[in-house]
Design a protein around this motif. Structure first.
Motif, mmCIF file in Angstrom:
data_model
loop_
_atom_site.group_PDB
_atom_site.id
_atom_site.type_symbol
_atom_site.label_atom_id
_atom_site.label_comp_id
_atom_site.label_asym_id
_atom_site.label_seq_id
_atom_site.Cartn_x
_atom_site.Cartn_y
_atom_site.Cartn_z
ATOM 1 N N HIS A 248 4.194 -0.823 2.978
ATOM 2 C CA HIS A 248 4.508 -1.885 2.017
ATOM 3 C C HIS A 248 3.247 -2.259 1.240
ATOM 4 O O HIS A 248 2.211 -2.581 1.822
ATOM 5 C CB HIS A 248 5.053 -3.117 2.736
ATOM 6 C CG HIS A 248 5.271 -4.289 1.821
ATOM 7 N ND1 HIS A 248 6.357 -4.372 0.965
ATOM 8 C CD2 HIS A 248 4.541 -5.420 1.613
ATOM 9 C CE1 HIS A 248 6.293 -5.501 0.285
ATOM 10 N NE2 HIS A 248 5.195 -6.144 0.652
ATOM 11 N N ASN B 12 7.839 -0.045 -1.311
ATOM 12 C CA ASN B 12 8.314 0.057 0.069
ATOM 13 C C ASN B 12 8.680 1.515 0.323
ATOM 14 O O ASN B 12 9.466 2.094 -0.435
ATOM 15 C CB ASN B 12 9.529 -0.836 0.306
ATOM 16 C CG ASN B 12 9.179 -2.314 0.269
ATOM 17 O OD1 ASN B 12 8.602 -2.855 1.213
ATOM 18 N ND2 ASN B 12 9.517 -2.979 -0.833
ATOM 19 N N SER B 13 8.119 2.083 1.367
ATOM 20 C CA SER B 13 8.368 3.493 1.673
ATOM 21 C C SER B 13 8.603 3.685 3.160
ATOM 22 O O SER B 13 8.027 2.976 3.985
ATOM 23 C CB SER B 13 7.185 4.367 1.239
ATOM 24 O OG SER B 13 6.976 4.295 -0.156
ATOM 25 N N VAL B 14 9.460 4.647 3.486
ATOM 26 C CA VAL B 14 9.704 5.053 4.863
ATOM 27 C C VAL B 14 9.419 6.546 4.970
ATOM 28 O O VAL B 14 9.902 7.330 4.141
ATOM 29 C CB VAL B 14 11.153 4.749 5.298
ATOM 30 C CG1 VAL B 14 11.419 5.304 6.694
ATOM 31 C CG2 VAL B 14 11.410 3.243 5.268
ATOM 32 N N THR C 97 1.186 -1.129 7.004
ATOM 33 C CA THR C 97 1.859 0.052 7.509
ATOM 34 C C THR C 97 2.238 -0.157 8.966
ATOM 35 O O THR C 97 1.435 -0.643 9.766
ATOM 36 C CB THR C 97 0.982 1.322 7.355
ATOM 37 O OG1 THR C 97 1.665 2.444 7.904
ATOM 38 C CG2 THR C 97 -0.369 1.154 8.018
ATOM 39 N N TYR D 147 6.643 2.892 8.176
ATOM 40 C CA TYR D 147 7.002 2.035 7.044
ATOM 41 C C TYR D 147 5.727 1.600 6.343
ATOM 42 O O TYR D 147 4.719 1.274 6.986
ATOM 43 C CB TYR D 147 7.775 0.814 7.529
ATOM 44 C CG TYR D 147 7.921 -0.280 6.494
ATOM 45 C CD1 TYR D 147 8.772 -0.117 5.398
ATOM 46 C CD2 TYR D 147 7.205 -1.471 6.617
ATOM 47 C CE1 TYR D 147 8.898 -1.126 4.452
ATOM 48 C CE2 TYR D 147 7.332 -2.482 5.675
ATOM 49 C CZ TYR D 147 8.176 -2.303 4.594
ATOM 50 O OH TYR D 147 8.291 -3.305 3.649
#
Length: 290
Positions: free
Chosen positions: A42, A67-69, A273, A40
């Motif tokens: 941010h 925001n990324s996964v 992260t 994750y």
């Protein structure tokens, strides 16, 4: 209408440098063995690096939240060759005096094949050659007010990887350097230029705890936008990320803070992260995390 370039680098910041590199990555996976990780990312920032590399606020009181996964996986195919893959989902929000724009969707999907030539000659030296392709997971929007999740074109890349374990000392070093050929987006008439990139890391373990420091970055060539070379639109970025990790269950959890040291036409500011990594095997238990 605001220029797309005001937030055009948001997805690139995580698409190029988003996925976590794993400890011992230069040791090619044995057939049937591999690993999987979930990460994750941010970023909450109001700053960017401008076309001259100066850190400054976004124009028009801009504010970006990313925001990324990421899901990363690797598996050994046969002796000396393994496969890597990465798939991200991004949620991007950009607001300024002209309003708020948000978009969520699949980012760039990356696929690689990696080979270790030394193992073919009976040597267990951690050197590998990796080649791969990046495929856009979503279309590049024509509307300049819609945040792009990708640059909307294919990339091809080739890199050389090297690692070393200082066993019995619980310390390792690893890294790679490569070149990325970026195809033009014919629909938007944008060619962002090829890139040189690198990654390096030093880390180790003390009991169930681990540590790692990453240093990575890229330099882009001059983009050609609507048939015109635009040197002021070149992109570059250098990032330093310290991590700590702890073994939990069959794998390891890690957390870190990414610091943007310098850049050009890219967002700036620290980012959080978090991730979890575990090994696996189609033949049985794959062992613990790294």
């Amino acid at each position: 209408m605001r220029p797309r370039r005001a937030f055009g680098g948001l997805a690139l910041l995580v698409a190029v440098l988003g996925g976590p590199a794993q400890a011992g990555a230069q040791w090619v996976e044995q057939p049937g063995f591999g690993w999987v990780s979930l990460a994750y990312y941010h970023l909450d920032t109001s700053q960017r690096f401008d076309e001259e590399g100066t850190k400054e606020p976004f124009p028009f009181e801009g504010h970006s939240i990313t925001n990324s996964v990421f899901i990363d996986a690797a598996v050994g195919l046969f002796k000396g060759v393994d496969f890597w893959g990465q798939a991200p989902v991004h949620s991007l929000d950009f607001s300024d005096s002209g309003g708020d724009r948000a978009r969520t969707g699949v980012g760039d999907v990356r696929l690689w094949l990696r080979a270790s030539p030394q193992r073919w000659f009976g040597k267990d030296f951690p050197f590998a050659i990796r080649g791969g392709v990046k495929l856009p997971g979503s279309e590049f929007p024509v509307d300049a007010e819609i945040i792009p999740l990708t640059d909307g074109q294919r990339d091809w890349e080739l890199m050389a990887e090297l690692g070393h374990s200082f066993w019995p000392a619980p310390v390792y070093a690893m890294g790679w350097v490569g070149y990325r050929w970026r195809e033009a987006n014919e629909e938007t008439r944008q060619d962002w230029g090829d890139e040189v990139f690198f990654f390096s890391a030093v880390g180790g373990n003390v009991g169930r705890w681990g540590y790692k420091v990453d240093f990575e970055g890229f330099w882009g060539d001059t983009p050609i936008l609507e048939g015109i070379p635009v040197s002021t639109a070149r992109r570059r970025l250098l990032i330093l990320t310290p991590y700590v990790s702890y073994q939990i269950g069959p794998g390891g959890a890690q957390g870190g803070v990414r610091f943007t040291l310098s850049g050009q036409n890219m967002p700036a500011g620290p980012a959080l992260t978090l991730g979890y990594f575990t090994r696996w095997s189609v033949l049985g238990s794959g062992g613990g995390g790294g």
